[in-house]
Design a protein around this motif. Sequence first.
Motif, short mmCIF file in Angstrom:
data_model
loop_
_atom_site.label_atom_id
_atom_site.label_comp_id
_atom_site.label_asym_id
_atom_site.label_seq_id
_atom_site.Cartn_x
_atom_site.Cartn_y
_atom_site.Cartn_z
N ALA A 1 29.07 -13.01 80.67
CA ALA A 1 28.92 -13.26 82.10
C ALA A 1 30.20 -13.01 82.88
CB ALA A 1 28.45 -14.69 82.31
N ARG A 2 31.32 -12.97 82.18
CA ARG A 2 32.60 -12.85 82.88
C ARG A 2 33.13 -11.43 82.91
NH1 ARG A 2 35.65 -17.15 79.29
NH2 ARG A 2 34.31 -16.07 77.80
N SER A 3 32.92 -10.67 81.84
CA SER A 3 33.61 -9.39 81.77
C SER A 3 33.00 -8.48 80.71
CB SER A 3 35.09 -9.63 81.47
OG SER A 3 35.83 -8.43 81.55
N ASP A 4 33.50 -7.26 80.71
CA ASP A 4 33.25 -6.32 79.62
C ASP A 4 34.50 -6.28 78.75
OD1 ASP A 4 31.52 -3.89 81.72
OD2 ASP A 4 30.84 -5.74 80.76
N TYR A 5 34.30 -6.15 77.47
CA TYR A 5 35.40 -6.14 76.53
C TYR A 5 35.33 -4.88 75.68
CZ TYR A 5 35.12 -11.03 77.87
OH TYR A 5 35.05 -12.19 78.59
N TRP A 6 36.48 -4.39 75.31
CA TRP A 6 36.56 -3.17 74.52
C TRP A 6 37.49 -3.37 73.35
CZ3 TRP A 6 33.49 0.81 76.01
CH2 TRP A 6 32.97 0.75 77.30
N GLY A 7 37.12 -2.73 72.24
CA GLY A 7 38.00 -2.74 71.09
C GLY A 7 38.68 -1.40 70.93
N GLN A 8 39.53 -1.33 69.94
CA GLN A 8 40.12 -0.06 69.59
C GLN A 8 39.05 0.83 68.96
OE1 GLN A 8 43.49 -0.96 67.10
NE2 GLN A 8 44.85 -1.07 68.85
N GLY A 9 39.14 2.08 69.23
CA GLY A 9 38.12 2.99 68.77
C GLY A 9 38.31 3.47 67.35
#
Length: 114
Positions: free
Chosen positions: A99-107
């Motif tokens: 609900a707060r954000s989008d998160y990304w990891g290392q590819g």
Amino acid sequence: VQLQAYGGGVVQNGGSLRLSCEPRDSIFAYYEMGWYRQAVGKARDFVAAMGWRGNTTYADSVKGRFTMNRDTEKNTVYLEMNNLQPDDAGTYFCSARDARSDYWGQGTLVTVSS
């Protein structure tokens, strides 16, 4: 949020790979998890997503070839990729959305050799 994607590598045209992503938190902490890819010099593109209910959506370019699934006991989501083509090459990223954000990891890098 820690998201680590792994499982990339070099595969021949028409080959298969399985990517994995295990968030530090429970996969059910996010209402959606997804996979994106980015080729060199290009924008990051949507590949697949899975809602917390397990419903999936795919980019048209991968429908019928890629499958996103999950193992709730291992707290891991996967991207099964079959019949890989040169256009599928790139860095694949795992994403998570709450609900707060989008998160990304290392590819993780996928290379398709012709």
